[in-house]
Scaffold this motif. Structure first.
Motif, PDB file in Angstrom:
ATOM      1  N   GLU A 141       0.807  26.178  10.909  1.00  0.00           N
ATOM      2  CA  GLU A 141       0.893  26.320  12.636  1.00  0.00           C
ATOM      3  C   GLU A 141       2.405  26.458  12.960  1.00  0.00           C
ATOM      4  O   GLU A 141       3.108  25.835  12.600  1.00  0.00           O
ATOM      5  CB  GLU A 141       0.441  25.038  13.160  1.00  0.00           C
ATOM      6  CG  GLU A 141      -0.839  24.672  13.062  1.00  0.00           C
ATOM      7  CD  GLU A 141      -1.449  23.575  13.662  1.00  0.00           C
ATOM      8  OE1 GLU A 141      -0.745  22.785  14.609  1.00  0.00           O
ATOM      9  OE2 GLU A 141      -2.563  23.010  13.330  1.00  0.00           O
ATOM     10  N   ALA A 142       2.467  27.667  13.760  1.00  0.00           N
ATOM     11  CA  ALA A 142       3.929  27.883  14.077  1.00  0.00           C
ATOM     12  C   ALA A 142       3.931  27.283  15.667  1.00  0.00           C
ATOM     13  O   ALA A 142       3.185  27.032  16.505  1.00  0.00           O
ATOM     14  CB  ALA A 142       3.797  29.565  14.302  1.00  0.00           C
ATOM     15  N   PRO A 143       5.417  26.652  15.622  1.00  0.00           N
ATOM     16  CA  PRO A 143       5.548  26.147  16.880  1.00  0.00           C
ATOM     17  C   PRO A 143       5.913  27.214  18.142  1.00  0.00           C
ATOM     18  O   PRO A 143       5.993  28.164  18.047  1.00  0.00           O
ATOM     19  CB  PRO A 143       6.921  25.109  16.565  1.00  0.00           C
ATOM     20  CG  PRO A 143       7.583  25.936  15.353  1.00  0.00           C
ATOM     21  CD  PRO A 143       6.456  26.459  14.766  1.00  0.00           C
ATOM     22  N   SER A 144       5.893  26.513  19.296  1.00  0.00           N
ATOM     23  CA  SER A 144       6.178  27.384  20.221  1.00  0.00           C
ATOM     24  C   SER A 144       7.587  27.769  20.460  1.00  0.00           C
ATOM     25  O   SER A 144       8.366  27.491  19.937  1.00  0.00           O
ATOM     26  CB  SER A 144       5.759  26.724  21.746  1.00  0.00           C
ATOM     27  OG  SER A 144       6.756  25.782  22.024  1.00  0.00           O
ATOM     28  N   PRO A 145       7.782  28.857  21.098  1.00  0.00           N
ATOM     29  CA  PRO A 145       9.194  29.572  21.262  1.00  0.00           C
ATOM     30  C   PRO A 145      10.133  28.420  21.877  1.00  0.00           C
ATOM     31  O   PRO A 145      11.445  28.498  21.553  1.00  0.00           O
ATOM     32  CB  PRO A 145       9.126  30.757  22.210  1.00  0.00           C
ATOM     33  CG  PRO A 145       7.667  31.207  21.903  1.00  0.00           C
ATOM     34  CD  PRO A 145       6.835  29.913  21.647  1.00  0.00           C
TER      35      PRO A 145
END
Length: 157
Positions: A141-145
């Protein structure tokens, strides 16, 4: 706070986002808590460096336990009774959580004697980076910008 601004902008543009009537009050409470947390660390540094580290820990433990017990009686009485009824939950709480907090505050007081509260807070805030690294590796899961913006602000001080 930025989520409240984005939510109010999307509502004004006709989006179907539900309004949270107490979100600004929650934001004010969060900012107040952050200010008090920073003040507590700065005063802890002052107390550990210039007065007495052991007295600081004693007063922190005494008044922390006093206010915690007082607030628990009024706000979470039933949950504490449930904790004592179910011994499977009581022993991990007593055997892990409480010693971990004691270890944290004793370690932080030693750290504050030789360093300062700013470095303590920066090191604690940068620990989120390791949680995100674990999230990326374990769950893909990639974090939000906004996380990267916050990380740059934390690291830059």
């Amino acid at each position: 706070m930025w989520t409240d601004v984005a939510a109010s902008n999307s509502e004004s543009q006709g989006s179907s986002g539900a309004a949270h009537p107490h979100s600004y009050f929650g934001d004010v409470l969060a900012v107040t808590a952050a200010i008090l947390y920073g003040l507590g660390d700065a005063l802890g540094e002052l107390w550990c460096k210039h007065i007495d580290r052991k007295e600081y820990l004693g007063m922190l433990g005494f008044f922390g336990a006093f206010w915690c017990c007082l607030l628990v009686v009024f706000t979470e009485y039933d949950q504490v009774l449930d904790l004592f009824r179910d011994w499977d939950n009581f022993y991990p709480t007593l055997g892990f959580y409480v010693p971990t907090l004691v270890l944290y505050y004793v370690s932080a007081s030693f750290f504050l004697v030789s360093s300062d509260a700013t470095l303590l807070n920066l090191s604690l805030q940068s620990s989120n980076l390791w949680a995100i690294c674990f999230s990326v590796v374990a769950f893909q899961e990639a974090p939000s910008p906004l996380f990267y913006v916050a990380l740059v602000l934390v690291v830059s001080g």
